[in-house]
Design a protein around this motif. Structure first.
Motif, PDB file in Angstrom:
ATOM      1  N   LYS A 222       0.814  -1.212   0.000  1.00  0.00           N
ATOM      2  CA  LYS A 222       0.000   0.000   0.000  1.00  0.00           C
ATOM      3  C   LYS A 222       0.851   1.268   0.000  1.00  0.00           C
ATOM      4  O   LYS A 222       0.583   2.222  -0.738  1.00  0.00           O
ATOM      5  CB  LYS A 222      -0.940  -0.014   1.209  1.00  0.00           C
TER       6      LYS A 222
ATOM      7  N   CYS B 147       1.739  11.819   1.015  1.00  0.00           N
ATOM      8  CA  CYS B 147       2.381  10.643   1.594  1.00  0.00           C
ATOM      9  C   CYS B 147       3.875  10.632   1.351  1.00  0.00           C
ATOM     10  O   CYS B 147       4.567   9.749   1.817  1.00  0.00           O
ATOM     11  CB  CYS B 147       1.774   9.356   1.012  1.00  0.00           C
TER      12      CYS B 147
ATOM     13  N   ALA C 186       1.265   4.096  -2.890  1.00  0.00           N
ATOM     14  CA  ALA C 186       1.042   5.500  -2.550  1.00  0.00           C
ATOM     15  C   ALA C 186       2.237   6.354  -2.951  1.00  0.00           C
ATOM     16  O   ALA C 186       2.091   7.517  -3.324  1.00  0.00           O
ATOM     17  CB  ALA C 186       0.776   5.642  -1.053  1.00  0.00           C
TER      18      ALA C 186
ATOM     19  N   ASN D 226      -0.469   9.987  -3.913  1.00  0.00           N
ATOM     20  CA  ASN D 226      -0.895  11.098  -3.066  1.00  0.00           C
ATOM     21  C   ASN D 226       0.348  11.816  -2.591  1.00  0.00           C
ATOM     22  O   ASN D 226       1.131  11.264  -1.851  1.00  0.00           O
ATOM     23  CB  ASN D 226      -1.705  10.559  -1.878  1.00  0.00           C
TER      24      ASN D 226
ATOM     25  N   CYS E 233      -3.073  10.142   4.753  1.00  0.00           N
ATOM     26  CA  CYS E 233      -3.381   9.695   3.394  1.00  0.00           C
ATOM     27  C   CYS E 233      -4.208   8.417   3.414  1.00  0.00           C
ATOM     28  O   CYS E 233      -3.801   7.394   2.898  1.00  0.00           O
ATOM     29  CB  CYS E 233      -2.113   9.482   2.585  1.00  0.00           C
TER      30      CYS E 233
ATOM     31  N   ASP F 138      -5.001   6.427   0.083  1.00  0.00           N
ATOM     32  CA  ASP F 138      -3.959   5.636  -0.548  1.00  0.00           C
ATOM     33  C   ASP F 138      -3.469   4.483   0.306  1.00  0.00           C
ATOM     34  O   ASP F 138      -2.973   3.502  -0.220  1.00  0.00           O
ATOM     35  CB  ASP F 138      -2.764   6.528  -0.898  1.00  0.00           C
ATOM     36  N   ILE F 139      -3.573   4.591   1.616  1.00  0.00           N
ATOM     37  CA  ILE F 139      -3.028   3.566   2.490  1.00  0.00           C
ATOM     38  C   ILE F 139      -4.122   2.643   2.998  1.00  0.00           C
ATOM     39  O   ILE F 139      -4.269   1.515   2.556  1.00  0.00           O
ATOM     40  CB  ILE F 139      -2.278   4.199   3.674  1.00  0.00           C
TER      41      ILE F 139
ATOM     42  N   GLY G  87      -4.550   1.567  -1.397  1.00  0.00           N
ATOM     43  CA  GLY G  87      -3.179   1.724  -1.860  1.00  0.00           C
ATOM     44  C   GLY G  87      -3.013   2.023  -3.332  1.00  0.00           C
ATOM     45  O   GLY G  87      -1.915   2.182  -3.816  1.00  0.00           O
TER      46      GLY G  87
END
Length: 359
Positions: A227, A358, A231, A355, A343, A346-347, A351
């Motif tokens: 992830k 991040c 990101a 971003n 974030c 994205d995490i 993922g």
């Protein structure tokens, strides 16, 4: 609980009959605290079986935060310590060290947090705060040893008890603010697996878009490594001994490639193709096949716990200027980093995509 409440009230009444001033505020506070039992799940022996357990948290100090626990992640460390795999467990063990919740009380010196805030607590809850590592925000490497969230010795001399419980009291230094719009259930794993892979990725500059990352193993740590890799807009390849992980790696987590590590032909095809590798596997496995996948000056970071000794040829290091290093979880500095807890898209939610926050 009702019987205890009656007993404490009787004690207060009898003492007050002799001297109305004999019960100081601090004593009254302690009595009230004793009535506020914390409910948890504890292992009583190396079987690791958890059962309901009531205990008392320490009184909230001037620098402490008390939070009602809403979620707690499940970590392999919970299994290790409830089953006494290291031989140093102190029973009863209340596990859990990736904790999130809502602040319900703060001490008089606490200015960063307020009642109602969403807060996280990670794998340790204290340190000496005086050594070089603590001064640098690397408390997990405290020269006197960090106090772990469960199984450590708290400031009042009691054994720390973790997040498989209703609330916890922690010094403000080891608490982390979570954004109001961040889903708490998704935030919890970031306080252990998340920060464990994030820390070496930042330290070794594994956040450069376009670079290639290999992830060995797809358990909790592996999930987070993929992830964060996505990101950071890296090209991510997952290595696993199980073909059943392929769909999860590619479809759910968004990895770019999946390689069955037992397939020699596929492994050879990946030779000298990776800038970085994060090894999350805990089972015994050879390192040389993975070292051959690194480019010149490539880095392999070990975050899993395989056997005490690893097998590695010196040729794997000398040719290609390759590096092997290890890393545990992060200090407060990395955990508070805005790019770590800001974030969720994205995490924690998948993922895929990039971003800039991040990075």
């Amino acid at each position: 609980m009702i019987i205890k409440s009656i007993i404490y009230k009787m004690i207060l009444f009898l003492l007050s009959r002799f001297d109305p001033f004999v019960i100081s505020y601090s004593f009254q506070h302690k009595i009230n605290h004793m009535m506020e039992n914390c409910l948890g799940w504890a292992a009583r022996d190396p079987s690791g079986v958890l059962s309901p357990y009531s205990f008392n948290r320490r009184v909230v100090g001037s620098d402490d935060v008390s939070l009602k626990i809403t979620h707690c992640g499940i970590c392999y460390a919970d299994i290790i310590h409830t089953r006494n795999k290291f031989g140093n467990s102190k029973y009863p063990v209340v596990p859990g060290h990736d904790i999130v919740g809502i602040v319900k009380e703060v001490g008089s010196n606490v200015g960063v947090f307020k009642v109602g805030d969403s807060v996280g607590v990670g794998t340790y809850v204290n340190s000496c705060r005086e050594c070089e590592n603590c001064e640098e925000g690397l408390e997990i490497h405290c020269s006197k040893g960090p106090v772990f969230t469960f199984g450590g010795v708290d400031v009042d001399g009691t054994i720390t008890k973790g997040g498989y419980s209703s609330f916890i009291v922690v010094h403000q230094r080891y608490c982390y603010r979570i954004a109001d719009d961040y889903p708490l259930g998704l935030a919890a794993p970031l306080l252990c697996a998340g920060i464990t892979v994030y820390t070496p990725m930042i330290r070794h500059k594994m956040n450069q878009p376009g670079k290639s990352l290999g992830v060995i193993g797809l358990g909790g740590l592996g999930h987070m490594a993929v992830k964060f890799g996505k990101a950071f807009r890296l090209n991510v390849t997952v290595f696993s001994t199980s073909m059943s992980k392929k769909e999860e790696a590619l479809t759910l987590l968004g990895a770019d490639k999946f390689v069955l590590s037992s397939d020699e032909q596929d492994m050879k095809a990946m030779a000298k193709s990776l800038d970085f590798i994060i090894n999350t596997a805990s089972g015994d496995h050879p390192f040389d096949p993975y070292m051959s996948l690194l480019k010149t000056a490539g880095i392999l970071v070990l975050v899993g716990f395989p056997s005490p000794e690893i097998k590695l040829s010196t040729i794997s290091l000398l040719t290609g200027m390759r590096t092997v290093c290890g890393s545990v979880t992060g200090g407060t500095k990395d955990t508070r980093n805005a790019g770590f807890l800001c974030c969720p898209q994205d995490i924690s939610r998948g993922g895929n995509g990039g971003n800039s926050e991040c990075e």
